[in-house]
Design an enzyme around this catalytic site. Structure first.
Site, PDB file in Angstrom:
ATOM      1  N   GLU A 298      -2.822  -4.066   2.729  1.00 30.23           N
ATOM      2  CA  GLU A 298      -1.616  -3.268   2.970  1.00 30.23           C
ATOM      3  C   GLU A 298      -0.891  -2.966   1.663  1.00 30.23           C
ATOM      4  O   GLU A 298      -0.841  -3.796   0.753  1.00 30.23           O
ATOM      5  CB  GLU A 298      -0.620  -4.002   3.889  1.00 30.23           C
ATOM      6  CG  GLU A 298      -1.195  -4.470   5.200  1.00 30.23           C
ATOM      7  CD  GLU A 298      -1.358  -3.383   6.228  1.00 30.23           C
ATOM      8  OE1 GLU A 298      -0.855  -2.256   5.985  1.00 30.23           O
ATOM      9  OE2 GLU A 298      -1.982  -3.658   7.260  1.00 30.23           O
ATOM     10  N   THR A 299      -0.334  -1.779   1.612  1.00 29.84           N
ATOM     11  CA  THR A 299       0.640  -1.413   0.596  1.00 29.84           C
ATOM     12  C   THR A 299       1.930  -1.033   1.320  1.00 29.84           C
ATOM     13  O   THR A 299       1.909  -0.210   2.244  1.00 29.84           O
ATOM     14  CB  THR A 299       0.159  -0.240  -0.266  1.00 29.84           C
ATOM     15  OG1 THR A 299      -1.020  -0.631  -0.974  1.00 29.84           O
ATOM     16  CG2 THR A 299       1.222   0.179  -1.260  1.00 29.84           C
TER      17      THR A 299
END
Length: 262
Positions: free
Chosen positions: A46-47
């Site tokens: 995830e970002t």
């Protein structure tokens, strides 16, 4: 154009463990296309991107391939960045997600506690499509808002199971949580989401919004300990609050830098 970026290992007390997430503080939203490209370039589970608005932080999460409704470890990482590197005052951060509503993270020493909405599951049939995803057959199957939940008999099964990623990727879900009662903690789990660009997620905070109410009901207790049995492992403290769940852990900074955007 320079864009600040942090990388934080979440749900661990040391680097190279837990689940790495990238965090990008923004003055205003980038285009969806650009945020997706950044997430793909980062190649992390995830970002997170956030923009401060009206005293709270609007928050979005991207895997390398899709935007997701909820992400626990990247929210924990974002709160860590705000507390330690972006001068957020006090010991609570209020987030707002366009897809999941109000969220918060509270700091107590080194421990950060997520407050997320509970995900309730419904029992479903163990179909061939579901059982084809693993080399062992689960005892029970459930479906939550975005994930399947498969319950096995022992921690050893969770630790040693072999996922069939091609079969899992065909399921109409964000991913599949597998779980069993733990030997030394209340429950253990793993998470597989090839259809979301993540073959196996190291530590999935959002999955514990599903796991916590399930195991609270099974074990008859509201406070639970958990380990996600990925290679990197993650350690979580969970509390069932009926329509909300608290998920606690630590985090460590791995990287601070800049992205260069045209």
């Amino acid at each position: 154009m320079k864009q600040k970026i942090y990388q934080v290992d979440a749900f661990t007390d040391k680097v190279f463990s837990g689940n790495p997430a990238a965090v990008c503080p923004l003055e205003e939203w980038l285009s969806d296309e650009l945020m997706q490209k950044i997430a793909n370039e980062n190649n992390l589970a995830e970002t997170a991107f956030y923009v401060k608005q009206d005293g709270e932080y609007h928050l979005r999460w991207f895997t390398p391939t899709v935007e997701v409704d909820l992400c626990g470890h990247a929210t924990l990482a974002t709160a860590y960045v705000l507390f330690h590197h972006e001068n957020h005052p006090g010991d609570i951060v209020h987030f707002y997600s366009p897809r999941s509503g109000p969220l918060s993270v509270t700091r107590n020493g080194e421990v950060l506690t997520l407050n997320f909405p509970t995900d309730l599951v419904a029992p479903i049939e163990l179909t061939e499509e579901i059982t084809a995803g693993f080399d062992l057959k689960p005892s029970f199957a459930f479906k939550g808002k975005t994930d399947y939940l498969l319950v096995f008999d022992t921690e050893e099964q969770i630790r040693n199971i072999t996922p069939q990623l091609g079969a899992i990727s065909k399921l109409n879900a964000r991913g599949v949580i597998i779980t069993a009662k733990g030997n030394e903690v209340d429950f253990v789990s793993r998470f597989f989401g090839p259809q979301s660009g993540i073959n196996e997620d190291p530590v999935t905070g959002s999955a514990h919004t599903t796991l916590t109410p399930y195991w609270a009901g099974e074990l008859g207790k509201s406070e639970l300990t958990a380990i996600q049995l990925s290679e990197r492992k993650g350690y979580l403290q969970c509390k069932h609050l009926n329509d909300r769940v608290e998920i606690s852990g630590q985090a460590k900074l791995y990287l601070q830098g800049e992205i260069y955007l045209e």
